[in-house]
Each structure stands twice: as C-alpha cells, then as structure tokens.
Design a protein around this motif. Structure first.
Motif, short mmCIF file in Angstrom:
data_model
loop_
_atom_site.label_atom_id
_atom_site.label_comp_id
_atom_site.label_asym_id
_atom_site.label_seq_id
_atom_site.Cartn_x
_atom_site.Cartn_y
_atom_site.Cartn_z
N GLU A 203 0.92 -1.29 0.11
CA GLU A 203 0.13 -0.15 0.00
C GLU A 203 0.86 1.03 0.01
N VAL A 204 0.67 2.11 -0.92
CA VAL A 204 1.51 3.19 -1.18
C VAL A 204 0.34 4.37 -0.63
N GLU A 228 6.60 3.09 -10.42
CA GLU A 228 8.15 2.87 -10.04
C GLU A 228 8.28 1.30 -9.60
N LEU A 229 7.35 1.33 -8.53
CA LEU A 229 7.45 0.02 -8.10
C LEU A 229 7.38 -1.21 -9.01
N VAL A 230 6.23 -1.09 -9.86
CA VAL A 230 5.70 -1.77 -10.83
C VAL A 230 7.20 -2.29 -11.67
N ALA A 231 7.85 -1.25 -12.10
CA ALA A 231 9.05 -1.46 -12.80
C ALA A 231 10.02 -2.18 -12.03
N GLU A 232 10.14 -1.69 -10.90
CA GLU A 232 11.31 -2.40 -9.88
C GLU A 232 10.96 -3.90 -9.68
N VAL A 233 9.63 -4.30 -9.52
CA VAL A 233 9.15 -5.61 -9.23
C VAL A 233 9.56 -6.40 -10.60
N VAL A 293 11.94 3.83 -3.10
CA VAL A 293 11.17 4.61 -3.71
C VAL A 293 10.26 5.69 -2.68
N SER A 294 9.97 4.96 -1.53
CA SER A 294 9.22 5.91 -0.26
C SER A 294 10.34 6.93 0.07
N LEU A 295 11.35 6.74 -0.01
CA LEU A 295 12.46 7.80 0.46
C LEU A 295 12.38 8.93 -0.71
#
Lengths: 396, 396
Positions: A203-204, A228-233, A293-295
């Motif tokens: 959850e973002v 960005e997370l989708v790409a990282e995953v 990503v969160s940072l």
C-alpha cells in the motif's frame, strides 16, 4: 467434452465454481463414470473423492493420480479436469487390457483447487496433507456468507472424517498453463518441481490533491510511486532469469478520479523462484525497492506478506521415470518447472510425487478460450499410465 | 457556515450535488439572503441565479461576480461557495456604507460547476457564454437516468429562456485549491489566467496470462507498459516547468487478479499548460511516449482525447486592478495561474474577467477537510469589493 457441458459458457469455456450445484453435477458424473469403470468410491470430510481400482495386494498404499474439476469463473475445459479424466482413462485402459496392478490405484478429485469461491486455494489437498486443519477449511465463507461446510452438505459431498492414509506415489497430469512447451515444440513437460511463491499486499500512501492547481514539485503522487514499484518488481525477476517470476497483477487507485492526484494505491506483488534462497533474496530486493521509492518520493509504502509457498521439488526417481517413459514412447520432452501451484505440490509433502505437463494453445489458461490438442492429451495419458504402472507394480 | 449546514458531512465537509434537493435548499437560502439585501432575483433556463443590486444607470451592463454552490460528493465548505458569499458580502457592505454604483451589480450562482452528477462541468456558465447549447445541457442525465431538465424542474429552478445580456465585467473570488500561496506565505493570488487542459483516455492492450507459468521473456504485461507511461507522463510536465502539469489520476487494471498478468489497462491522462503551443507540444510528447512504449513492449496503446480547454488569459486591465488593490490594502500578493477550471474561464470569453485567489489550508480542496482562514477570506472580499467598485463606477 461431456464434463465440460456442465457449466459451459458461451465462449466455449466452463464456469463451475467449487461446491456449487454445477460442481455437484460434475462430481456426480465423475462418480458415475468411476463406478462404471469398476471403482469403489469414497468421499472424505472436505469432499475429496477417491475412486479406487483394487490391486492384488490391497494393503499396499495406493498409487494415486488426480486433480480438480472446479474452475475459475471464466475457466476452460482442461485446467484440472484433464488430470482427473486422464486418471479415469488410465483405469479404463487397464480394464480393457485386463491388467492387474500389485498396489491399488486411486483417481482423486480434490476439492476447491482454484480458490475462486473459497480461500485458501488447493483446499482439499491442503487438508489431506495437513497444511491446515479440516475445521479451518470448513469454516471458510464465500462472498455470500455460505460456509464450505454448508456448501458441501448442500451438494451431498460432506463425507466422513477419516485418518490420512499412506500414499504410495502421487502423479498429476495437467496442461502446462504457460507457453514454454509450445514455444519449444515439445509434447511432454517433465516437471522437476514447483516454484516457491511469496505474495504481498503493498500500500502506497501519498497525498491526494487537485491535478490542476498543484505544481509538480509539490506533489506526493501515490500512482507515480506505485508505477516505479511495478518497474522495480519486474526487474527483480529479470535479474534472476530464467526461473524467477515477479508480477503486479492487481492495482487499485484511490480516489481514481481523472483530475485528482492519486492519494493512495493498493497493489499486489507475486514473487516466484525455484529455490528458497533466491526467493528470500527477492523478498529483500522488494523491501529495498519499497524503501528506495518511499524515500525518493516522500511517501509511505507498507508491505505485508499474505501467502508463502516454499519451492517444492518432486521425487527425482519418479521424475526420471516420467522422462524415460516419454523417451520410450517417442514423445519429444523437456524438463520444466511449474510456475503455478497444483494439488501435487501439497501431495509432495506426503508422498513421492511427479507431474506430467502437456501443451495448451498459446499457453493460455484461466480463460474460456483455453485449448489443448487431442494428440497431446493422449500422449500425457500414455506417459501417466506407464508411470503409474511402474509405481504400482504389474502382476505378471 | 450556515450554508455549509445544508449537506454537511460528518467529517466537516459538504455533499450537495448539483440540482439535488439539498442544492435546492442551498439555492433557496441564497435567494432569501439576496432579497434581504435588497436584490432582485432572476433565474435563467439552465438554473443560473442572478441577484441584482440596481445601479444609478440600469441600462449599463452589470458588473458581475459569483461562483457555484454545488459541491463534490466529498467536498468542502469553501470551493465555489466562497465566491458566491463574497459577492453577497460586497452587496451587504455597500448597503451598509450607503454606496451606490453607476452600473448595476449582479451576484451569480452558476449551475453545476463541479460536474460530479451531470457532465459537462461548468454547465451553467458554459450555457451562458454559448460554449454548448441549452438543449444539450438540459438533456444530460445522471447515473440514475434523471435529466438536468427534470432535476431543475423538481427543485423549482428551471427559469425562463432569456437572451444573453452583455456583461460589463466579471470577477470571481475563489480558494486557490492548491498549495502555492501558502508555500509562499501570500494572502492574495492575482490570477493571470487559467491553464489550458487536454484530457485523454488511454488504453493499453497486452496479453492476459497466468503469472506463474509465464516466463518474463514471453509476457506482454499491460500494467508494466502502463507504469512506464505514468512515468513518461510525469516527465512531460517536469520538462516544461514551472507551469505545466501532467497527471494520471485514474487507472484500472483488467482482470485485476493477483496471479494474472494484466491483459489490459485503462487510464486517464490530464495535461495542462499556460499557452496553447506548449499544450500542443505536450500532446505530441504523449503520443510519442505511447508509441515508444507500445513498440518496446509489443502491445497496442490507444489514445483518445476527450476534453479540450484552451488556455485563457484574463483581462490585463482588471488583473492589474486586482494587483494594485491588494497592494493598496496592504495584503501580500503574488501572480498565479489557475490550474483548475472555473466559471470565470468561460465568462472570460464574453466579458473582461479577473479572479482573486485566497489560500486554503495545505492546498487541499475537493476534500471534506478543505479549510481557509477567516482573515484570508475577508481579504479576498475586500479586494473583490474595490475591484468591482472600480469597474461599476461610484457615484460621488
């Protein structure tokens, strides 16, 4: 094709959710066919159906095969059903050939493999091997509030509680549900084992704001971070080719309005790998990516693991047997790893287990257009038959 | 605060959708207040309410101010309502001070600015300036099938059709709905104009497949492609700082199942810029990004423009007047551009127009926690009053 009439959809698929009236009718048809083939039928307390062809020595643990006949809401004719009917075909062929086995054979219909109506998935085989308790399974409810126990009773498949009996060996024939056999032009997949799986809810939490008046520099856009997370995953799996998989299958945006910067995104992550160390490493990479990503974006990302299946290797001796049988019969074959879960993955905790894969058209499954070629299905049956005979022993 | 009682929500916001019974009660209260302040009230065929304070020469075109009192489903107390009540406060203040203007003044409530229940947005002002026809607006239906015409009749606000009258000048006071004034510690935003907007529906068509058995190399993951697009859309605005905006507010995944590779994604794109050439350039950049991603990922991406508002500059003379008035009154001020649409953007097509922004807490709007400070609201009223007096002319 007869079984696929029960719950047939307009697009040529099947919708026969676990423990519905349609599932009951499918079960009845299987039981009828099994009895006609001379089997005795037993149902356990979670509704698994065991059709037994007696052997010469019925004190020996049975050699089992099977799969499931429940489907996805927009499922196909072959997923699961093929494995059950392949088992029935083995029994019929042995009957016709007048072959008796040392150990008894059993063809099993496992309850609720798909998990579309009730979770957990692979419920019947899970209870059978003790992955979770019967009570837990019976208490689960569907979206309408109907429990598994109630649904079993309604279709007359709530059998007697029975001690888990030893299993001599377990085989499962299944369509591949992926594109690898077809892409490599092979008829038989020799399944070495199944990928381990870790599933997460992510959850973002950003800041909802009006898309017009909010300058780019002052945004905390939850969807941008999620993207960005989708790409990282995706990268997590690409960096661990060829057997790692990583997928974001579900993603929901809040408030999901055209001119509002998304304040919150909920997404799933599904990581799979062939060995436990790699899966652990992928878990660490996911958590690191979330932190990065969160940072960078000044928002919070929560990660919660919701499902864990450890990687499961099948019994090398049985796997070798599948491979050599395919060669003897002249079928092109290749070693594969199952990316999906199957009842066999649970059975492998209890007994020597192996699977036989056959191609499906374009690798498509969990889809009404799921298809497979008769000659491939026949090849899988033939391999299954010889592998079961080898395990059960043939009386001269 | 009295008006905000009508449709008040538990979280301190307001839910008073256009042309509902609650909107009718809000309108009744405004009409009562306007009559108590000595205004004559006229309603046109799309339900716009014109409260007129007579001038010395009532043949002069009126100097208008206003906004809307319909809200978002989870709206706040200030969006729109502030502009209407600020106009009423101008009338009351002039009454108390015994000041007569040359031209008449009108305080207007525009119908359905938000577009939450009926589209198009800014419906009342759109009809007034001829952006679309009265017949088109009246025929629009909400999700329950109720038409604008029916809803107007039900609350008694379907007035007589009337020829568009000339407007001497139009002013609108509004909360900023963004964080810029607060971030720069200014009380008055001198609004130079409004960003142009281009809205799109984008559809990414990939190939749905089972997340387990499908190797990374054989995937056509629609969500992965969509995620790349989200990042590209963001870059389109970043590269055109400071006034460009680009937002993906809505994104839906199909079938949106945890262990299925997404086959299709539908998403919105909202591009905004202060001049038409830049907006055209951003449109080209979006189409190029879609082409690049679709080629790289082997899937198709469809782009359809659904809304276009050209950038709109306000009347320089009136804008200068707002700026100098704020300075005279000793309020800190800065030039800003409105990122959002407002009724004033339509009115600017017909008459010299300007807007006055005041800060809102944390830039939050379209949200029940929307808030603004009384001293800022008062400052906006004071600037509005002097600006209107200057346009209407004061009798000595």
């Amino acid at each position: 094709m007869d079984l696929a009439q029960i719950g047939a959809t307009q697009k040529g698929g099947v919708c026969r959710l676990a423990l519905t009236e349609l599932d009951g009718r499918g079960r009845d048809l299987f039981v009828q066919w099994a009895r006609e083939a001379g089997c005795s039928v037993r149902v356990d307390a979670i509704g698994n159906i065991f059709a037994r062809r007696a052997g010469r020595d019925n004190d020996l643990p049975p050699v089992m095969t099977g799969s499931h006949i429940d489907t996805q809401p927009t499922g196909g004719k072959f997923d699961g059903n093929y494995g059950v009917l392949a088992g029935l075909e083995v029994v019929r062929s042995l009957n016709e050939a007048g072959i008796e086995t040392e150990a008894p054979l059993e063809v099993v219909v496992w309850t609720n493999e798909e998990g579309s109506r009730f979770v957990p998935v692979m419920m019947g085989s899970g209870v059978f091997v003790g992955a979770f308790t019967l009570e837990h399974a019976l208490a689960q409810r569907d979206a309408q509030g109907v429990s598994v126990g109630e649904a079993l009773a309604a279709i007359g498949y709530g059998g007697a509680e029975s001690p888990a009996l030893p299993v001599g060996a377990y085989f499962e024939a299944h369509i591949e549900q992926g594109p690898v056999l077809e892409a490599n032009d092979r008829v038989i997949g020799v399944v070495l084992g199944a990928l381990g799986q870790r599933w997460y809810d992510v959850e973002v939490q950003g800041m909802e704001a009006h898309a017009g008046p909010t300058p780019m520099a002052l945004r905390r856009d939850a969807l941008l971070a999620a993207s960005e997370l989708v790409a990282e995953v995706n990268s997590i799996a690409l960096e661990r080719a060829p057997h790692a998989r990583a997928t974001v299958g579900s993603l929901e945006v809040f408030p999901n309005s055209r001119n509002v910067i998304p304040g919150r995104v909920r997404m799933s992550v599904d990581l799979r790998a062939a060995d436990g160390a790699m899966l652990l490493d992928m878990d660490a990479a996911l958590r690191l990516a979330c932190e990065r990503v969160s940072l960078a974006r000044g928002l919070t990302i929560g990660v919660q693991e919701v499902v864990y299946f450890s990687p499961q290797l099948f019994a090398p001796k049985l796997v070798d047997g599948i491979r050599s049988t395919a060669a003897e019969l002249g079928y092109s074959a290749m070693d594969v790893i199952s990316g999906a879960g199957h009842d066999a993955v649970y059975l492998a905790r209890l007994a020597p287990t192996a699977m036989v894969f056959v191609p499906c058209a374009d690798g498509i499954s969990h889809n009404e257009i799921e298809d497979a070629r008769p000659e491939h299905l026949e090849a899988g049956c033939n391999v299954l038959l010889l592998a079961m005979l080898r395990s059960a022993g043939v009386t001269a």
